[in-house]
Design a protein around this motif. Structure first.
Motif, PDB file in Angstrom:
ATOM      1  N   ARG A  37      40.605  39.858  24.525  1.00 18.59           N
ATOM      2  CA  ARG A  37      39.899  39.157  23.701  1.00 18.59           C
ATOM      3  C   ARG A  37      38.521  40.197  23.413  1.00 18.59           C
ATOM      4  NH1 ARG A  37      36.036  36.909  28.159  1.00 18.59           N
ATOM      5  NH2 ARG A  37      37.198  37.379  29.939  1.00 18.59           N
ATOM      6  N   PHE A  38      38.519  41.306  24.136  1.00 15.01           N
ATOM      7  CA  PHE A  38      37.579  42.492  23.439  1.00 15.01           C
ATOM      8  C   PHE A  38      38.044  43.456  22.662  1.00 15.01           C
ATOM      9  CE2 PHE A  38      36.426  41.390  27.996  1.00 15.01           C
ATOM     10  CZ  PHE A  38      35.159  40.177  27.718  1.00 15.01           C
ATOM     11  N   VAL A  45      35.447  46.446  33.393  1.00 13.36           N
ATOM     12  CA  VAL A  45      35.990  45.337  33.664  1.00 13.36           C
ATOM     13  C   VAL A  45      37.446  45.950  34.223  1.00 13.36           C
ATOM     14  CG1 VAL A  45      37.322  43.324  32.708  1.00 13.36           C
ATOM     15  CG2 VAL A  45      34.993  43.970  31.907  1.00 13.36           C
ATOM     16  N   ARG A  48      36.939  46.606  37.820  1.00 12.91           N
ATOM     17  CA  ARG A  48      36.817  45.448  38.632  1.00 12.91           C
ATOM     18  C   ARG A  48      38.300  44.928  39.035  1.00 12.91           C
ATOM     19  NH1 ARG A  48      31.470  42.668  36.444  1.00 12.91           N
ATOM     20  NH2 ARG A  48      30.114  44.539  36.382  1.00 12.91           N
ATOM     21  N   GLU A  52      39.962  44.150  42.698  1.00 19.58           N
ATOM     22  CA  GLU A  52      40.382  42.928  43.173  1.00 19.58           C
ATOM     23  C   GLU A  52      41.767  42.856  43.452  1.00 19.58           C
ATOM     24  OE1 GLU A  52      39.790  39.968  40.061  1.00 19.58           O
ATOM     25  OE2 GLU A  52      37.594  39.433  41.084  1.00 19.58           O
TER      26      GLU A  52
ATOM     27  N   CYS B  12      24.770  45.615  39.323  1.00 13.55           N
ATOM     28  CA  CYS B  12      25.932  45.315  38.248  1.00 13.55           C
ATOM     29  C   CYS B  12      25.244  45.516  37.064  1.00 13.55           C
ATOM     30  CB  CYS B  12      26.453  43.752  38.490  1.00 13.55           C
ATOM     31  SG  CYS B  12      27.227  43.232  36.990  1.00 13.55           S
ATOM     32  N   HIS B  13      25.713  46.608  36.339  1.00 11.66           N
ATOM     33  CA  HIS B  13      24.962  46.919  35.323  1.00 11.66           C
ATOM     34  C   HIS B  13      25.454  46.107  34.006  1.00 11.66           C
ATOM     35  CE1 HIS B  13      28.777  49.308  33.893  1.00 11.66           C
ATOM     36  NE2 HIS B  13      28.554  48.902  32.805  1.00 11.66           N
ATOM     37  N   LEU B  14      26.619  45.567  33.944  1.00 14.13           N
ATOM     38  CA  LEU B  14      26.757  44.469  32.882  1.00 14.13           C
ATOM     39  C   LEU B  14      26.146  43.292  33.073  1.00 14.13           C
ATOM     40  CD1 LEU B  14      30.834  44.395  32.863  1.00 14.13           C
ATOM     41  CD2 LEU B  14      29.202  45.803  31.342  1.00 14.13           C
ATOM     42  N   TYR B  48      33.198  33.699  41.486  1.00 13.28           N
ATOM     43  CA  TYR B  48      33.048  34.805  40.632  1.00 13.28           C
ATOM     44  C   TYR B  48      33.396  36.161  41.062  1.00 13.28           C
ATOM     45  CZ  TYR B  48      30.802  31.040  38.407  1.00 13.28           C
ATOM     46  OH  TYR B  48      30.276  29.816  37.621  1.00 13.28           O
ATOM     47  N   PHE B  49      33.173  36.425  41.953  1.00 14.09           N
ATOM     48  CA  PHE B  49      33.549  37.595  42.695  1.00 14.09           C
ATOM     49  C   PHE B  49      33.206  39.078  41.787  1.00 14.09           C
ATOM     50  CE2 PHE B  49      36.735  40.929  44.744  1.00 14.09           C
ATOM     51  CZ  PHE B  49      35.765  41.103  45.959  1.00 14.09           C
ATOM     52  N   GLU B  50      34.040  39.431  41.142  1.00 11.06           N
ATOM     53  CA  GLU B  50      33.928  40.683  40.242  1.00 11.06           C
ATOM     54  C   GLU B  50      33.880  40.154  38.817  1.00 11.06           C
ATOM     55  OE1 GLU B  50      33.202  43.646  41.274  1.00 11.06           O
ATOM     56  OE2 GLU B  50      34.036  43.637  43.425  1.00 11.06           O
ATOM     57  N   ARG B  51      34.082  38.866  38.696  1.00 11.59           N
ATOM     58  CA  ARG B  51      34.087  38.361  37.240  1.00 11.59           C
ATOM     59  C   ARG B  51      32.636  38.150  36.728  1.00 11.59           C
ATOM     60  NH1 ARG B  51      34.908  33.388  34.267  1.00 11.59           N
ATOM     61  NH2 ARG B  51      34.718  32.175  36.367  1.00 11.59           N
ATOM     62  N   ILE B  52      31.572  39.060  36.708  1.00 14.02           N
ATOM     63  CA  ILE B  52      30.374  38.971  36.692  1.00 14.02           C
ATOM     64  C   ILE B  52      29.861  39.896  35.628  1.00 14.02           C
ATOM     65  CG2 ILE B  52      29.550  37.627  38.770  1.00 14.02           C
ATOM     66  CD1 ILE B  52      28.738  40.690  39.647  1.00 14.02           C
ATOM     67  N   ASP B  64      31.992  35.481  30.288  1.00 19.22           N
ATOM     68  CA  ASP B  64      31.823  36.385  31.403  1.00 19.22           C
ATOM     69  C   ASP B  64      31.836  37.804  30.719  1.00 19.22           C
ATOM     70  OD1 ASP B  64      34.445  36.347  30.530  1.00 19.22           O
ATOM     71  OD2 ASP B  64      35.445  35.496  32.227  1.00 19.22           O
ATOM     72  N   TYR B  65      31.153  38.537  31.614  1.00 13.89           N
ATOM     73  CA  TYR B  65      31.052  40.019  31.305  1.00 13.89           C
ATOM     74  C   TYR B  65      30.116  40.295  30.222  1.00 13.89           C
ATOM     75  CZ  TYR B  65      35.453  40.413  33.817  1.00 13.89           C
ATOM     76  OH  TYR B  65      36.528  40.334  34.675  1.00 13.89           O
ATOM     77  N   PHE B  66      30.282  39.529  29.021  1.00  9.15           N
ATOM     78  CA  PHE B  66      29.376  39.867  27.590  1.00  9.15           C
ATOM     79  C   PHE B  66      28.832  38.574  27.023  1.00  9.15           C
ATOM     80  CE2 PHE B  66      32.455  43.328  28.045  1.00  9.15           C
ATOM     81  CZ  PHE B  66      31.757  44.461  28.180  1.00  9.15           C
TER      82      PHE B  66
END
Lengths: 348, 80
Positions: A37-38, A45, A48, A52, B12-14, B48-52, B64-66
């Motif tokens: 999607r990006f 991403v 990360r 996981e 978290c830089h994002l 959410y863990f790493e999906r932030i 998410d992310y952006f």
């Protein structure tokens, strides 16, 4: 002696268990589907997702191999080149696993891994492996190069891309044609119903024959280096010229001509490199090796051709384990300070 | 006024990027901005863990992310 290897240089989280004779006990690959999607891999991403998944993927590989960490004699991981954040996840995990048992550790160059994929034995396909010397074309989304492989532990680069990778040209072309990302395979399917002579893109035989792209730059035109940036721009201009409706109607012709130009460009340099090196054996690796047109064209060159199974052509950890068998192995705790590298050669 | 919630973590830089983009849009689009640190809530951390960062509008997860500015504009307009 079993080798446990990890590969996380881009967007696939991979772990494998390979035996000393090159037979594969497990080769687990988890592809991240989040990047589509990006429109491309987002490095942060990807890191990360590796984080996981990496422990579960290592567990899965050990389980599939029917072994545990106690049965592992050597741990290996890709050190570079690649996305640094992504590389660090696999490298750090592998170092920690090795350190926990005071096992030796082998840092592996990703490209050496692609070469070493040819040394693996894939019993299921009756593949006994392919030994040097040979010419190796590595073409993927991140790399495109020609390697003269003289020995099991190294290679000389005889040609490389000056800008983009061939796989990137496939994926970005596919995106422009509205096929999503990654779209290399979709572009090939679309091309199957098209006329490759309909359009003339840079790098194609027809374009060269009429004295176009590159012919003015003699050293490039007669050398072994690649360039794929121009073809993407050419496709963009072609799409603008046609307009949306006509471009949609002629999508198959566009895909076929575009694919032909990339494959022509690759095959011409492979042919030239075989001549220049005097080699008569050729291996092809990287994701682009899955392209049917490329596979057929290299088989017409008259060389003995070896193309590993698809799962060993794209990024995987079995190829990293394979390379680890012949490369440098560091004793505990020498490897604890090892760092990843994004580009170029390994730091001393 | 609608509330935009950003689920984030320290360092978290994002997340920092999303917050700064949202702050820049806040005056023009008119919404409350609320940042939630997921490490302070076991349930959010598990979700959410790493999906932030995860960006939600009135409780509905949008991105998410952006931050997708165009979608955010449309969604806020439709709430007026």
């Amino acid at each position: 002696m079993s080798i446990l290897a990890l590969e996380t240089s881009c967007d696939d989280t991979c772990a494998a268990v390979v035996e000393a004779d090159g037979s594969i006990s497990a080769n687990v690959i988890s592809s991240q589907d989040v990047h589509g999607r990006f429109g491309g891999v987002v490095p942060e991403v990807a890191s990360r997702h590796h984080l996981e998944r990496v422990n579960a993927i290592v567990d899965a590989a050990l389980r599939e191999a029917g072994t545990e960490l106690g049965g592992i004699a050597l741990v290996a991981a890709t050190q570079g080149p690649g996305l640094v954040g992504a590389l660090l996840v696999g490298l750090s995990t592998a170092k920690a696993l090795a350190a926990a048992r005071e096992l030796p550790f082998a840092p592996v160059d990703h490209l050496q891994g692609h070469v070493a994929a040819n040394f693996l034995r894939a019993a299921r396909n009756g593949d006994e492996g392919f030994e040097p010397p040979f010419l190796c074309l590595i073409a993927s989304g991140g790399h495109t190069l020609l390697a003269h492989v003289r020995s099991l532990d190294g290679f000389d680069v005889v040609g490389r891309t000056l800008d983009d990778a061939a796989g990137e040209a496939f994926d970005k072309g596919a995106r422009m044609l509205g096929l999503g990302y990654p779209g290399g395979a979709a572009l090939e399917r679309l091309a199957a119903g098209g006329d490759a002579d309909a359009f003339c893109f840079p790098g194609s035989r027809r374009e060269r024959a009429r004295g176009g792209w590159g012919s003015a730059r003699q050293s490039f035109a007669s050398g072994l280096d690649f360039s794929f940036a121009g073809i993407k721009t050419a496709l963009r201009y072609q799409l603008e010229e046609l307009g949306a409706a006509e471009a949609r109607g002629r999508a198959a012709d566009l895909a076929a001509s575009y694919q032909e130009a990339i494959v022509d460009s690759l095959v011409q340099r492979v042919e030239r490199a075989l001549e220049q090196t005097g080699l008569s054996r050729l291996a092809v690796g990287g994701g682009v090796a899955a392209n049917g047109e490329l596979r057929q064209r290299v088989r017409e060159l008259g060389a003995t051709v070896h193309i590993p199974a698809p799962a060993l052509c794209t990024d995987n950890a079995a190829m990293i384990a394979s390379a680890a068998r012949y490369g440098e192995q560091l004793a505990y705790p020498e490897y604890l300070t090892l760092d990843a590298y994004a580009t170029g050669e390994r730091a001393p | 006024m609608s509330t935009v919630t950003v689920y984030s973590k320290p360092d978290c830089h994002l997340c920092e990027q999303a917050m700064s983009e949202l702050r820049a849009l806040q005056a023009e689009l008119g919404f409350e901005l609320c940042e939630r640190d997921i490490t302070a809530d076991e349930r959010l951390l598990r979700a959410y863990f790493e999906r932030i960062p995860v960006i939600a509008l009135e409780g509905e997860e949008l991105f998410d992310y952006f931050v997708d500015e165009m979608v955010l504009r449309e969604r806020l307009e439709s709430r007026r």
